[in-house]
Design an enzyme around this catalytic site. Structure first.
Site: not given
Length: 633
Positions: A308-311, A509
């Site tokens: 996962f990307d965070k933002t 993602a």
């Protein structure tokens, strides 16, 4: 001739059925000769469409099921088995009719999407309000939408306020409140309110038009199973012809050879996989998930690791400035003005957040920065009012040889530990202040990730350009297996490649913009659609139109259910053919009865696939609400 027969195939099917009933009546009343004539007539009428399709396939050097049936029917006529020839042709046509009718139902989600497309728009041109076909709306037009109306194009609200149902785009039926400055998408319906928008994307460029195009392409795209079965059919069909000849040579029973030929038709085997794929993709479209084809569905079902990307992915992607700390002689508003002037040219979430804060404080931003330098992943620099402004993270400050004192560093760490991103702002070579920016974890993140784990995801990793402290807070709150902070886009790509080399099947993602390289590198690229729709649709294999992680969980569950459904259909079809052929060779199954069972098996695999149209993830048990956690974008 061919087109005329194809157009009237339904009529031909029911005429053949009527003739069969008539033949039965004639048989019961003793008109045997007339019965034979009616049966031959029924065979010819129903056999013509089958023979034409067989001939068309042969011209393309393909061996079709229709060819087997045509040979078998001619053989049945030669040996005088008129009942069987008529029944076989009718059953085959009727089975074809049921297939087409049922497949239309599996494509119902696409048809519903097409039906949702707006046809007209109310525009203001030269001060006059006019209703025009949606195809005539051009970029820059001022468009009015009232309660009950459909948004005809993508655009930005310039006046008014409304509650919009965006289910056609996002799959979410809960209305969304929209006001001046918000974007709206074509096909959204106004439940209540009134808005005026400026058209930004029209015609085939609208998000809704692209969704329809993607779903159409996806439903035509074949999975590995489908491709294998198509190749298999081209080998299997001539092999069956050869085997039926062998049966005749060994038994000298022409009737048995003809029966063997027809019963061996792999109809259920060929239709089983495509109908499952179409139904699964249709279910995704209905729920706001765009899955780009059967092959993507196949790969997605095998994913064991999610990155996962965070933002904008794990967090909402709607950050706010929580504090501005100044360290020099500048006042807070003056520093905000200088920094916002530079950030006006930035496409980064952080930059837009600072500009938004300046606008909220009604600070005039009317000067364009000079000598702008964008330092990818770190920040940017420019000249405003003849002053050199540098904005970004520690790496940028160090690269520009700007000293960070112990006092400034201690404040930055304190803000980061509280869940903020610390953005350093330097003026003329000295740090003048720090902007604290915070985001929040998505409300559905915890249940969505828990559901994915229960469905087979073994490893969850977060990659972010954010600082270590903020990343750690998010990773702990969500129970992730790993997190890596302060990464550049190329670092994310390298990490995804490393996971793949270790044997993991990886889904990445992200928001589809900054993460496009990593999304493209992963086995499955997944993008949150709202945050950058155009790029995400082009780059990703799967697009979540509502920006909800529960849609990710649904898409993953759906991919597994679809592939499982394909396998069920394939095993069932192979089993039926084996049983039928065994019955033929043992003399317990005859031509008409075998054909009936064959067509019934085709219908069963279609009905099994149609279950996917109603597939939905099981509701999670009620969980303790997630405490708000701040985290930078």
């Amino acid at each position: 001739m061919f087109a005329l027969v194809h157009k009237n195939k339904k009529t031909i099917t029911f005429v053949a059925g009527f003739l069969l009933i008539l033949a039965l009546v004639l048989h019961l009343t003793g008109y045997t000769d007339m019965r034979q004539t009616v049966l031959i007539f029924a065979t010819v009428i129903a056999g013509i469409p089958i023979a034409i399709k067989s001939f068309q396939a042969l011209k393309m050097k393909a061996f079709s099921i229709e060819m087997l049936v045509t040979i078998a029917v001619i053989g049945a006529l030669v040996i005088g088995e008129y009942v069987e020839s008529a029944v076989v042709t009718f059953l085959f046509l009727f089975g074809d009719y049921l297939e087409v009718h049922t497949l239309e139902k599996t494509r119902s989600s696409l048809k519903k999407l097409v039906d949702m497309a707006p046809q007209e728009a109310t525009v203001i041109r030269e001060g006059i309000e006019a209703t025009v076909p949606v195809e005539e709306v051009i970029e820059g037009d001022q468009v009015i939408i009232r309660t009950g109306g459909k948004v005809p194009v993508d655009g930005k609200i310039i006046s008014g306020h409304a509650s919009l149902n965006e289910a056609a785009i996002t799959g979410e039926s809960i209305p969304a409140s929209k006001k001046q400055g918000d974007k709206v998408f074509s096909s959204a319906v106004i439940d209540s309110g009134y808005i005026e928008i400026i058209a930004e994307k029209v015609g085939d460029d609208t998000t809704f038009a692209k969704i329809i195009e993607l779903v159409e392409e996806a439903q035509e795209s074949k999975s590995k199973t489908e491709k294998f079965l198509n190749k298999f059919a081209n080998v299997y069909t001539p092999a069956v012809v050869v085997l039926s000849i062998v049966v005749y040579v060994l038994t000298r029973d022409f009737h048995l050879a003809i029966t063997f030929l027809v019963i061996a038709c792999p109809g259920a085997l060929i239709i089983g996989a495509p109908v499952s794929s179409v139904a699964g993709i249709g279910n995704g479209a209905k729920n706001g998930v765009l899955i780009k084809g059967g092959e993507v569905m196949d790969r997605f079902s095998k994913v064991d690791t999610v990155v996962f990307d965070k933002t904008g992915t794990l967090t909402k992607g709607k950050p706010e400035v929580t504090a501005i700390k100044v360290f020099d002689l500048y006042k807070e508003q003056e520093l905000l003005r200088l920094v916002a002037q530079v950030e006006m040219v930035s496409e980064h979430h952080l930059g837009k957040t600072i500009v938004k804060e300046a606008e909220l404080q009604k600070i005039a931003l009317n000067r364009q920065p000079q000598a702008v330098r964008v330092i990818k992943g770190n920040g940017l620099a420019a000249i405003v009012d003849e002053r050199q402004i540098v904005i970004g993270n520690r790496k940028l400050m160090n690269a520009e040889k700007i000293n960070i004192s112990k006092e400034i560093e201690a404040y930055a760490v304190k803000r980061e530990k509280a869940g903020n991103t610390a953005v350093f702002a330097a003026v003329d070579g000295a740090v003048a202040g720090i902007f604290s920016i915070a985001d929040q974890i998505r409300e559905d993140a915890v249940p969505a990730l828990a559901q994915m784990r229960s469905n087979g995801i073994q490893k969850m990793v977060m990659l972010t350009g954010d600082n270590q402290h903020t990343a750690e807070l998010v990773a702990i709150a969500l129970g992730l297996d790993e997190f890596h902070a302060e990464l550049l886009p190329e670092d994310k790509v390298a990490f995804v490649k490393q996971l793949k080399q270790q044997g993991h099947v990886v889904a990445m993602a992200g928001d589809g913009v900054n993460d496009a390289p990593a999304i493209a590198t992963a086995d499955i690229g997944l993008a949150m659609g709202e945050g950058g729709t155009d790029i995400s649709m082009e780059t990703a294999d799967v697009v979540l139109m509502a920006d909800k992680l529960m849609q990710f969980s649904h898409a993953y569950s759906l991919s597994k259910a679809t592939i499982r459904n394909m396998k069920q259909n394939t095993f069932f079809a192979v089993g039926i053919v084996a049983v039928l052929l065994g019955g033929v060779l043992m003399g317990s199954i005859h031509l008409a009865s075998g054909m009936f069972i064959h067509e019934a098996s085709v219908l069963i695999v279609i009905l099994n696939a149609m279950r996917l149209l109603g597939f939905n993830r099981q509701n999670m048990k009620t969980q303790k609400p997630l405490e708000p956690v701040n985290a930078e974008i």
